[in-house]
Design an enzyme around this catalytic site. Structure first.
Site, short mmCIF file in Angstrom:
data_model
loop_
_atom_site.label_atom_id
_atom_site.label_comp_id
_atom_site.label_asym_id
_atom_site.label_seq_id
_atom_site.Cartn_x
_atom_site.Cartn_y
_atom_site.Cartn_z
N CYS A 275 0.83 -1.22 0.00
CA CYS A 275 0.00 0.00 0.00
C CYS A 275 0.86 1.26 0.00
CB CYS A 275 -0.94 -0.03 1.21
SG CYS A 275 -0.12 -0.43 2.77
N HIS B 115 -2.54 5.10 6.56
CA HIS B 115 -1.22 5.68 6.80
C HIS B 115 -1.26 7.15 6.38
CE1 HIS B 115 -0.01 1.51 7.03
NE2 HIS B 115 -0.22 1.30 5.74
N1 LIG Z 1 -3.67 -5.40 5.16
C1 LIG Z 1 -3.19 -4.43 4.44
O1 LIG Z 1 -3.41 -3.25 4.70
C2 LIG Z 1 -2.36 -4.75 3.23
C3 LIG Z 1 -2.16 -3.72 2.31
C4 LIG Z 1 -1.43 -3.99 1.14
C5 LIG Z 1 -0.88 -5.24 0.93
N2 LIG Z 1 -1.07 -6.22 1.88
C6 LIG Z 1 -0.49 -7.53 1.60
O2 LIG Z 1 -1.52 -8.42 1.17
C7 LIG Z 1 -1.21 -9.75 1.57
C8 LIG Z 1 -2.35 -10.30 2.40
O3 LIG Z 1 -2.48 -9.50 3.55
P1 LIG Z 1 -3.86 -9.35 4.34
O4 LIG Z 1 -3.73 -8.13 5.17
O5 LIG Z 1 -5.01 -9.49 3.41
O6 LIG Z 1 -3.79 -10.62 5.27
P2 LIG Z 1 -5.00 -11.28 6.12
O7 LIG Z 1 -4.36 -11.95 7.26
O8 LIG Z 1 -6.08 -10.29 6.37
O9 LIG Z 1 -5.59 -12.35 5.11
C9 LIG Z 1 -4.89 -13.50 4.74
C10 LIG Z 1 -5.89 -14.61 4.46
O10 LIG Z 1 -5.18 -15.74 4.00
C11 LIG Z 1 -5.67 -16.90 4.69
N3 LIG Z 1 -4.63 -17.94 4.71
C12 LIG Z 1 -3.67 -18.19 5.64
N4 LIG Z 1 -2.90 -19.22 5.26
C13 LIG Z 1 -3.38 -19.66 4.08
C14 LIG Z 1 -3.03 -20.70 3.18
N5 LIG Z 1 -1.99 -21.51 3.43
N6 LIG Z 1 -3.75 -20.83 2.05
C15 LIG Z 1 -4.81 -20.02 1.78
N7 LIG Z 1 -5.20 -19.03 2.60
C16 LIG Z 1 -4.49 -18.84 3.72
C17 LIG Z 1 -6.07 -16.39 6.06
O11 LIG Z 1 -7.00 -17.26 6.67
C18 LIG Z 1 -6.67 -15.03 5.72
O12 LIG Z 1 -8.04 -15.11 5.42
C19 LIG Z 1 0.15 -9.68 2.27
O13 LIG Z 1 1.16 -9.86 1.33
C20 LIG Z 1 0.17 -8.24 2.77
O14 LIG Z 1 1.48 -7.76 2.99
C21 LIG Z 1 -1.81 -6.01 3.01
#
Ligand SMILES: NC(=O)c1ccc[n+]([C@@H]2O[C@H](COP(=O)([O-])OP(=O)(O)OC[C@H]3O[C@@H](n4cnc5c(N)ncnc54)[C@H](O)[C@@H]3O)[C@@H](O)[C@H]2O)c1
Length: 347
Positions: free
Chosen positions: A144, A224
């Protein structure tokens, strides 16, 4: 002849994955074939209520999901065998383990910013490098914060105005749904390393950026705030800097003079606009705070971390699959489908 819709899987239905799934479902050139996860609680049950096909990412999770009453359509392999591309939004470090599986199924893959550039060898922000992603097997949509840096510094660079940039990032402590068990409270915590990873990460997309970032974590859960001091290539007017931001996609102006005075104001406004989940996909840049003195520019903007990478992921799907070879056309199509704007307070 009408082109067949690109079939998309979303693996990991969390903060980012559920938003990607909804955005895919909105596109008239894509079909959401299903979502996959390993949990069996409310998160995946909402996907069932929405009518999405649900798959178990691990066969060990399938039984528990079924016991919880989730209509499981199969396991991840079943989903991969019926799609063209997968958007992987599983947690940091889990995702990288999936690349070989996607390759084995000859499915193109898009990862998120928690993964390293080296995993895919390509990092993506649509307005900066759509063309170099066309037809690739895999890419990584940057985080992000990095997305916002590439959008804003890229805008100044494209206008020939950017010499070097120094930014301070005040980061949210944790995502709202996780604040019962994670995040700092009653303090502000500087990150140990300078530059923080976001500056170097932006260089994976725009290698020529002269950028340094310093990050601190604060005790709030949403969005942020970035404060930037930029040295321009020459003395410029405030209007020139505003025009550079105004010409670039996915940067929208906010105004203190109209009551948008903090991160909280914008959150309220996005809800009032009835945006899905109150999301802001644009970089929200305070227009009336932009200050230019000679060859230096100063400005603040807001990054809605949970949503900003979603339109980028939709464009990455079009680029990888070759669905659209004109990046600007893809950006326009995505933005129209989601309802992005250029100015939040323009009547
Ligand atoms: N949260 C943010 O603000 C944000 C912003 C930009 C990028 N990201 C990136 O996006 C990605 C995901 O982050 P998020 O915040 O959505 O995480 P999150 O924890 O909210 O979601 C991850 C999901 O993946 C599932 N999961 C866990 N292990 C798994 C597996 N082996 N197979 C399939 N599903 C599985 C979890 O149950 C969960 O529902 C990361 O790379 C993070 O750095 C996050």
């Amino acid at each position: 002849m009408t082109q067949r819709k690109v079939r998309v899987a979303v693996n990991g239905y969390g903060v980012i994955g559920k938003r990607i799934a909804d955005a895919v479902a909105l596109q008239d050139d894509m079909e959401l074939a299903g979502i996959a996860d390993i949990v069996s609680d409310w998160r995946v049950k909402v996907a069932a209520i929405k009518g999405y096909a649900i798959f178990a990412s691990a066969s060990s999770a399938s039984h528990e999901m079924q016991s919880a009453g989730i209509p499981v359509a199969g396991v991840l392999d079943d989903l991969l065998s019926r799609v063209d591309v997968v958007a992987d939004a599983t947690p940091k470090k889990v995702a990288s383990l999936n690349l070989e599986k996607y390759r084995a199924f000859k499915v193109k893959s898009i990862f998120q910013g928690g993964e390293k550039h080296s995993l895919t060898g390509h990092s993506f922000v649509a307005q900066a490098n759509y063309a170099s992603a066309i037809g690739r097997e895999t890419t990584r949509v940057v985080s992000c914060n990095t997305t916002s840096i590439v959008r804003t510094l890229g805008a100044l660079q494209s206008a020939g105005l950017l010499k070097k940039a120094r930014g301070v990032l005040i980061r949210r402590a944790t995502d709202p749904w996780e604040s019962d068990h994670s995040g700092v409270m009653n303090t502000v915590v500087p990150e140990h390393s300078i530059p923080s990873h976001q500056g170097p990460d932006a260089q994976t997309v725009l290698p020529e950026l002269d950028v340094m970032t310093v990050a601190v974590v604060a005790a709030h859960t949403n969005c942020h705030l970035h404060s930037w001091c930029v040295e321009l290539t020459r003395p410029a007017s405030r209007e020139e800097v505003l025009q550079a931001f105004g010409r670039a996609p996915r940067i929208a102006f906010l105004r203190m003079s109209e009551g948008i005075v903090g991160l909280n104001s914008t959150l309220e406004m996005m809800s009032d606009l009835e945006r899905s989940r109150g999301d802001m996909w644009e970089v929200g840049l305070w227009e009336d705070g932009v200050t230019v003195k000679g060859n230096e520019a100063f400005y603040n903007y807001q990054v809605y971390n949970q949503a900003i990478v979603v339109p980028e992921t939709i464009d990455a799907i079009r680029a990888l699959t070759g669905l659209e070879t004109d990046g600007a056309a893809s950006i326009q199509k995505t933005d129209r489908s989601l309802g992005l704007v250029r100015d939040f307070t323009a009547a």
